[in-house]
Design a protein around this motif. Structure first.
Motif, PDB file in Angstrom:
ATOM      1  N   TYR A  67       0.851  -1.191   0.000  1.00 40.98           N
ATOM      2  CA  TYR A  67       0.000   0.000   0.000  1.00 40.98           C
ATOM      3  C   TYR A  67       0.890   1.245   0.000  1.00 40.98           C
ATOM      4  N   GLU A 109      -6.052   6.073  -0.986  1.00 46.08           N
ATOM      5  CA  GLU A 109      -6.487   4.710  -1.297  1.00 46.08           C
ATOM      6  C   GLU A 109      -7.089   4.556  -2.694  1.00 46.08           C
ATOM      7  N   GLN A 126      -6.226   1.609  -5.103  1.00 52.14           N
ATOM      8  CA  GLN A 126      -5.521   0.607  -4.312  1.00 52.14           C
ATOM      9  C   GLN A 126      -6.492  -0.338  -3.606  1.00 52.14           C
TER      10      GLN A 126
END
Length: 437
Positions: free
Chosen positions: A65, A185, A188
């Motif tokens: 991440y 995010e 992802q």
């Protein structure tokens, strides 16, 4: 002062359990509930906050991440911890704009309208130019950290009506910030929900150190939000970390469900156990993962445009423990969070339900011949939060404190006191396949 809170603590009038229950432990003798007025006025509840930095949390490199997040939270607790150990509830908000940039919001609205007009007129060059302005304004609203002089949107405080209700009833509640993950995010999805679960675990490790030894980064880090002074509360010996509850909204709900899934590689510290999970309109990316080892509840609204998935349906036949699904006719996505709701006046707040064809209605989220969209009577923000507070409160009391006497309220066998239009809430539930807890 929160007018809703007086209604959201109606469970305070229910009788106390006096005998052993089917909960995680025998129901213990408890003092009388704090009155609704005392909770509303803050006489029985204290609120504090900690902030260890905007970029203090980094998911492990092996997760893949890209991005960091704040380690910050708002804490709600009984003013007097007494001679007792209180269950801990950790809340996580979902994905929303991060920065309260009113100028960027106005620029975004103006450029969006101009882009749409250009597209209708077939002016591709102008549409492209306006779209660049849309993206520039959106980047400011979704930045992290926020630009100098721009406050963050404190989405974690949007569940204060839940935090105060639970604290008045004997819980310690930690509503964590996730703005850093919200900002990064996008694109992802395979790792975003695991990053959210890991952030929850990070906060739990901090609280385990604080509650057992009085040490770690949270020692002396709490500030009383009412006075701005350090909060001297000593949590040692006062937290029951073997009965931890999780609550998540939207992507936060997806993160919570991934954390409690059977497949989750949990890394909880010694002595910490998750005993129950409640999710508000959880996103559905991981709804196929099995969740059979913890009681859970899913709540969603028929006018909620977010796909809240099939967590209940996928696990109802296999879960060992009770599971619940609450459907709110006319409920929408934003109203669970006071910061996101239009009545807050916050930047980016909005009613995200699709308007119906008649005043006072909204369109259900379903499209297609098998489940066509229909008009639904709107549920007001205040009523949606009342319904939410009632069930969240009863759920955690049942599964973290052994209040088996509240089961009829959770299953819909008995109506919640003071709740009008009970027919607007439908319940589906299963007792689980294993022995009663």
């Amino acid at each position: 002062m929160l007018p809703l809170l007086a209604a959201s603590t109606v469970l305070g009038v229910l009788p106390l359990a006096q005998t052993a229950s089917a909960g995680p432990r025998p129901a213990q003798q408890q003092g009388p509930y704090v009155t609704a007025a005392a909770a509303r006025d803050g006489a029985a509840v204290r609120e504090s906050r900690y902030d260890l930095g905007d970029q203090a949390f980094a998911p492990p490199p092996e997760l893949g991440y890209e991005g960091r997040a704040e380690v910050a939270a708002t804490v709600y607790r009984p003013a007097d911890l007494g001679n007792r150990r209180l269950p801990l509830v950790v809340m996580q908000h979902g994905s929303w704009e991060t920065c309260a940039d009113a100028v960027a919001e106005a620029d975004l609205e103006r450029a969006t309208r101009a882009r749409d007009r250009a597209e209708e007129a077939g002016d591709e060059a102008e549409a492209e130019r306006q779209n660049a302005l849309v993206e520039r304004a959106a980047a400011k609203l979704w930045a992290w950290p926020c630009a100098t002089g721009i406050r963050q949107i404190p989405s974690s405080t949007g569940y204060d009506y839940l935090g105060r209700t639970l604290a008045a009833q004997g819980f310690v509640v930690v509503s964590v910030g996730v703005n850093g993950l919200n900002s990064t995010e996008g694109g992802q999805a395979p790792t975003a929900y695991r990053a959210r679960a890991l952030l929850i675990e990070h906060h739990l490790r901090l609280w385990q150190r604080l509650a057992t030894r009085g040490e770690g980064p949270l020692a002396h880090a709490l500030t009383d939000t009412a006075t701005g002074r350090p909060d001297p509360v000593d949590f040692r010996g006062h937290l029951d970390l073997e009965h931890v509850g999780l609550l998540g909204h939207s992507m936060g709900g997806g993160g919570v469900m991934q954390e409690v899934s059977d497949d989750s590689p949990r890394t909880l510290p010694a002595g910490v156990r998750i005993g129950a999970a409640f999710t508000l309109a959880p996103t559905a990316t991981w709804d196929s993962e099995p969740v059979t080892r913890v009681p859970f509840a899913v709540m969603w609204g028929t006018c909620d445009a977010v796909n809240t998935g099939s967590y209940f349906e996928n696990n109802r036949a296999t879960t060992r423990f009770p599971a619940f699904k609450y459907t709110l006719t006319g409920g929408n996505h934003a109203f669970y969070n006071r910061q996101w709701s239009p009545d807050s006046g916050q930047v980016a707040s909005r009613d995200d339900a699709v308007p119906g064809s008649a005043p006072g209605t909204c369109r259900s989220q379903y499209e297609g011949s098998s489940r066509p969209q229909v008009d639904q009577p709107r549920m007001t923000a205040a009523h949606q939060r009342l319904v939410t507070a009632n069930r969240v409160s009863a759920f955690f009391q049942r599964f973290l404190r052994g209040r088996d006497d509240l089961t009829p309220y959770l299953t819909g066998a008995r109506p919640f006191p003071g709740e009008s239009e009970p027919q607007r809430v439908s319940v589906d539930h299963v007792p689980g396949t294993g022995p009663r807890r």
